[in-house]
Design a protein around this motif. Structure first.
Motif, PDB file in Angstrom:
ATOM      1  N   THR A  22      35.568  37.389  49.419  1.00 52.21           N
ATOM      2  CA  THR A  22      36.279  38.585  48.988  1.00 52.21           C
ATOM      3  C   THR A  22      36.119  38.705  47.473  1.00 52.21           C
ATOM      4  O   THR A  22      36.265  37.715  46.756  1.00 52.21           O
ATOM      5  CB  THR A  22      37.774  38.514  49.342  1.00 52.21           C
ATOM      6  N   ILE A  23      35.809  39.907  47.013  1.00 52.51           N
ATOM      7  CA  ILE A  23      35.622  40.158  45.577  1.00 52.51           C
ATOM      8  C   ILE A  23      36.739  41.081  45.100  1.00 52.51           C
ATOM      9  O   ILE A  23      37.003  42.117  45.703  1.00 52.51           O
ATOM     10  CB  ILE A  23      34.244  40.779  45.293  1.00 52.51           C
ATOM     11  N   CYS A  24      37.395  40.682  44.025  1.00 52.51           N
ATOM     12  CA  CYS A  24      38.512  41.436  43.463  1.00 52.51           C
ATOM     13  C   CYS A  24      38.273  41.661  41.974  1.00 52.51           C
ATOM     14  O   CYS A  24      37.442  40.986  41.358  1.00 52.51           O
ATOM     15  CB  CYS A  24      39.837  40.676  43.635  1.00 52.51           C
ATOM     16  N   ASN A  25      39.016  42.590  41.414  1.00 53.90           N
ATOM     17  CA  ASN A  25      39.083  42.659  39.956  1.00 53.90           C
ATOM     18  C   ASN A  25      40.542  42.716  39.525  1.00 53.90           C
ATOM     19  O   ASN A  25      41.415  43.089  40.300  1.00 53.90           O
ATOM     20  CB  ASN A  25      38.260  43.825  39.395  1.00 53.90           C
ATOM     21  N   SER A  26      40.774  42.316  38.289  1.00 52.26           N
ATOM     22  CA  SER A  26      42.135  42.257  37.780  1.00 52.26           C
ATOM     23  C   SER A  26      42.150  42.692  36.326  1.00 52.26           C
ATOM     24  O   SER A  26      41.200  42.431  35.573  1.00 52.26           O
ATOM     25  CB  SER A  26      42.698  40.836  37.910  1.00 52.26           C
ATOM     26  N   THR A  27      43.238  43.335  35.958  1.00 55.73           N
ATOM     27  CA  THR A  27      43.388  43.815  34.581  1.00 55.73           C
ATOM     28  C   THR A  27      44.066  42.788  33.688  1.00 55.73           C
ATOM     29  O   THR A  27      44.316  43.061  32.520  1.00 55.73           O
ATOM     30  CB  THR A  27      44.211  45.116  34.578  1.00 55.73           C
ATOM     31  N   HIS A  28      44.386  41.628  34.253  1.00 53.85           N
ATOM     32  CA  HIS A  28      45.053  40.590  33.470  1.00 53.85           C
ATOM     33  C   HIS A  28      44.640  39.228  34.003  1.00 53.85           C
ATOM     34  O   HIS A  28      44.011  39.112  35.059  1.00 53.85           O
ATOM     35  CB  HIS A  28      46.578  40.745  33.555  1.00 53.85           C
ATOM     36  N   LEU A  29      44.980  38.188  33.283  1.00 51.62           N
ATOM     37  CA  LEU A  29      44.677  36.818  33.692  1.00 51.62           C
ATOM     38  C   LEU A  29      45.931  36.154  34.225  1.00 51.62           C
ATOM     39  O   LEU A  29      47.034  36.376  33.737  1.00 51.62           O
ATOM     40  CB  LEU A  29      44.121  36.016  32.516  1.00 51.62           C
ATOM     41  N   SER A  30      45.744  35.315  35.224  1.00 51.80           N
ATOM     42  CA  SER A  30      46.859  34.612  35.837  1.00 51.80           C
ATOM     43  C   SER A  30      46.272  33.636  36.856  1.00 51.80           C
ATOM     44  O   SER A  30      45.121  33.215  36.736  1.00 51.80           O
ATOM     45  CB  SER A  30      47.808  35.622  36.512  1.00 51.80           C
ATOM     46  N   SER A  31      47.051  33.311  37.872  1.00 55.24           N
ATOM     47  CA  SER A  31      46.567  32.572  39.036  1.00 55.24           C
ATOM     48  C   SER A  31      46.434  33.558  40.182  1.00 55.24           C
ATOM     49  O   SER A  31      47.316  34.408  40.392  1.00 55.24           O
ATOM     50  CB  SER A  31      47.538  31.446  39.402  1.00 55.24           C
ATOM     51  N   PHE A  32      45.331  33.449  40.948  1.00 56.51           N
ATOM     52  CA  PHE A  32      44.999  34.463  41.935  1.00 56.51           C
ATOM     53  C   PHE A  32      44.721  33.822  43.293  1.00 56.51           C
ATOM     54  O   PHE A  32      44.461  32.620  43.408  1.00 56.51           O
ATOM     55  CB  PHE A  32      43.772  35.264  41.494  1.00 56.51           C
ATOM     56  N   ALA A  33      44.742  34.679  44.323  1.00 57.95           N
ATOM     57  CA  ALA A  33      44.387  34.253  45.677  1.00 57.95           C
ATOM     58  C   ALA A  33      44.099  35.502  46.503  1.00 57.95           C
ATOM     59  O   ALA A  33      44.302  36.640  46.047  1.00 57.95           O
ATOM     60  CB  ALA A  33      45.499  33.425  46.320  1.00 57.95           C
TER      61      ALA A  33
END
Length: 648
Positions: free
Chosen positions: A341-352
């Protein structure tokens, strides 16, 4: 409502022909990464395993997947100063930063024969002076970060799974601690621009930037545990910071079991949600800049294969007041395939990545058609069964087959109408699915016996041994009609009993080609019956040209052939409309399939009872007898009432 109406026609376990007749597979036809054994079976090559875990299998029942030797419970040990890296069909070990092999190689597989030694400086006198002025990187620094994480995992104060608030607070602290230590290690030794470490619980990669992004538009890509992050260099560099900056990317193999999908803020009871990736963290330092000028691209490897009706969510760990939960804010889904799965995010954090098994949307019109049609069919099937039992003039081998067919369809429709949605108790739901599998399959088996009886009857028009047909059918029809479906269901249950029942319906799962344990036998029965009917028509044509033919017998055979052909269409060909529910015509096909399939009982009663001259005559005699009885009763009563008046 592709829910209840579509399910009976499109779901059921592994194909019987594939399970029972492995010799039909072409010799040595095996999937990629497999070898042929004895011209019949396949076995996966070294470094691969079959999807069902069996050493010997047949294609296409199973395929070979890569074994991840670096993940538990295998967890290849590469030595104290090395990390494992999985590759397609195998693995290799590589030394941690600051260590190298004595042989000068870059990778190895046997830690007993290859040992990573601490690097020593060998340079000119000037070089020696430069080295003496700069700190020698300690190769154990990233290892120290790993040890910190593992100590937190094994800490005796680890909260229990039932204490959600404590688990969330603990997880938030762990994520922040590991991120901070990884960034601190990277910035402490900026000459090591890239540092990596990998073991069975965590993988870390750090990158240091010292040139203020000399290349415009440069993107850094960091990879750990088959997960990756792409981030623009400009977002890593911090203008108000003098000196190097760094980014850390971390993948946690086991953290997802603790902060699982129950921490999803949008979770509800309707959809089953589970974590389908490792937990990853991305952070930049020395200042923790969370907002970005351009979105980062995150790629997650699936922990489980994406289900056919799964909806993926990109989420991040939202920490508020020391606690945390999974949230979709600022995380967007780009693409999903079977493995990633490919995602994008506007901020940094921990993801899943969370996967939700969504419920099928119901069409209220189709629901009404299904339940009204099945209700009418149940009534007609009950009347048909009573007719076959009570009408003595039509009782023969063919009628016995029709009776069993009507009983199987009646029970299947009744169970489907009353229990298809009883998914609360998993074991009960699986039993309902198995019973539906058996009853629908038995219906088609009795339809095959009807075709066989028709063929034998037509064949014996040319051979004077008609009584042998009745003896043969009476001897074998019950063991075949009820025994063969039982064998198929038993084999299916042994192979994959967990695919009986789905979260939405007590039916068969569509996963792993399980549908073909129903559609396979059904297709075979329909094809065999088509061949039988063509042979019967050919026999009738020959008989009609004979001068010695008995006209009444031929006419009866022609009528029976037409009725059985109609039965084949009603009970068999309509199921193919379910397969055609794809593309722009899917909605129309769904309505056609629902209408025709839900009215099977009505058509059955129409063809075999209402259109039968003998049955109509029997109905007429019953009606006439009842009318005469009522007339006699009234006349008797009237006569009894008139006698007192006459006496007066």
């Amino acid at each position: 409502m592709r829910g209840p109406s579509l399910l009976p026609g499109l779901c059921f376990l592994l194909s019987l022909s594939e399970v029972m007749d492995q010799r039909s597979i072409a010799p040595c036809k095996c999937p990629p990464n497999a070898d042929c054994v004895n011209g019949t079976y396949c076995t996966c090559k070294h470094g691969y395993t079959s999807v069902y875990g069996k050493e010997l299998f047949t294609f296409p029942l199973a395929t070979c997947e890569d074994i991840d030797e670096c993940k538990p419970p295998i967890s290849i040990y590469c030595g104290a100063n090395a990390a494992c890296q999985n590759v397609d069909g195998g693995f290799h070990c590589h030394c941690n930063p600051g260590y190298k092999l004595l042989s000068g190689g870059t990778q190895f597989q046997n830690s007993n024969e290859n040992t990573c030694q601490k690097t020593t400086s060998s340079a000119t006198t000037k070089g020696m002076e430069d080295v003496s002025r700069s700190p020698v990187p300690e190769p154990s620094q990233l290892q120290h970060v790993v040890e910190i994480f593992e100590s937190l995992l094994t800490n005796n104060t680890l909260p229990g799974a039932g204490e959600k608030s404590k688990v969330a607070s603990w997880a938030t602290n762990v994520l922040q601690t590991v991120e901070s230590n990884a960034l601190e290690t990277a910035l402490k030794f900026p000459e090591q621009k890239i540092q990596k470490i990998h073991n069975s619980t965590v993988a870390i990669e750090t990158r240091v930037v010292t040139d203020n992004c000399s290349e415009e538009g440069k993107i850094f890509s960091l990879n750990t545990h088959m997960n990756s992050v792409d981030i623009h260099c400009n977002d890593v560099v911090q203008e108000n910071i003098q000196g190097p900056t760094a980014i850390a990317f971390i993948s946690y193999s086991s953290l997802g079991t603790l902060i699982n999908a129950t921490f999803f803020e949008e979770a509800n009871e309707k959809d089953r949600v589970y974590l389908n990736s490792q937990v990853v963290s991305a952070a930049i330092g020395p200042q923790r800049n969370i907002s970005l000028s351009k979105s980062v691209i995150l790629s997650f490897q699936h922990v489980k294969r994406k289900p056919s009706r799964g909806k993926a969510f990109c989420v991040y760990w939202k920490s508020t007041g020391g606690h945390g939960q999974w949230s979709r804010d600022g995380c967007f889904l780009i693409q999903v395939n079977k493995s990633h799965t490919i995602c994008n995010s506007t901020h940094l954090s921990s993801f899943a990545v969370l996967m939700a098994l969504t419920s099928q949307e119901k069409d209220p019109v189709l629901a009404v058609i299904t339940y009204v049609g099945l209700g009418l069919s149940l009534l007609c099937l009950l009347l048909a069964a009573l007719t076959f039992l009570l009408c003595k003039t039509i009782q023969n081998t063919s009628t016995s087959i029709h009776l069993q067919l009507s009983i199987c369809l009646f029970l299947a429709h009744l169970l489907f109408l009353t229990a298809i949605d009883r998914t609360e108790i998993k074991v009960l739901c699986a039993m309902i699915a198995g019973a539906l599998h058996y009853l629908y399959l038995a219906s088609f088996t009795w339809m095959l016996l009807e075709g066989l009886n028709l063929f034998l009857t037509a064949r014996n028009l040319t051979v004077v041994n008609y009584s042998s047909v009745s003896r043969f059918m009476k001897k074998f029809m019950f063991p075949v009609g009820y025994g063969v479906p039982a064998i198929i269901v038993a084999i299916s249950a042994v192979i994959k009993s967990d695919l009986y029942g789905t979260p939405d319906r007590c039916w068969l799962s569509l996963d792993q080609g399980f549908i073909w344990s129903f559609l396979g036998p059904v297709c075979v029965i329909i094809c065999v019956n088509l061949v039988i009917f063509l042979l019967v028509l050919w026999i009738l044509k020959r008989k009609l040209s004979s001068l010695n033919s008995e006209v009444s017998t031929i006419q009866n055979m022609r009528m029976l052939t037409l009725k059985t052909t109609a039965q084949l269409f009603i009970l068999g060909c309509t199921w193919f409309l379910g397969i055609l529910q794809v593309g722009p015509a899917a909605h129309v096909m769904a309505y056609l399939f629902t209408i025709i399939n839900s009215l099977q009982g009505f058509f059955f009663f129409l063809v075999y009872c209402l259109l039968s001259q003998q049955v109509r005559k029997w109905f007429g005699e019953i009606t006439k007898s009842k009318s005469e009885s009522e007339t006699y009763t009234l006349s008797t009563k009237f006569g009894a009432d008139s006698k007192p008046s006459e006496s007066k």
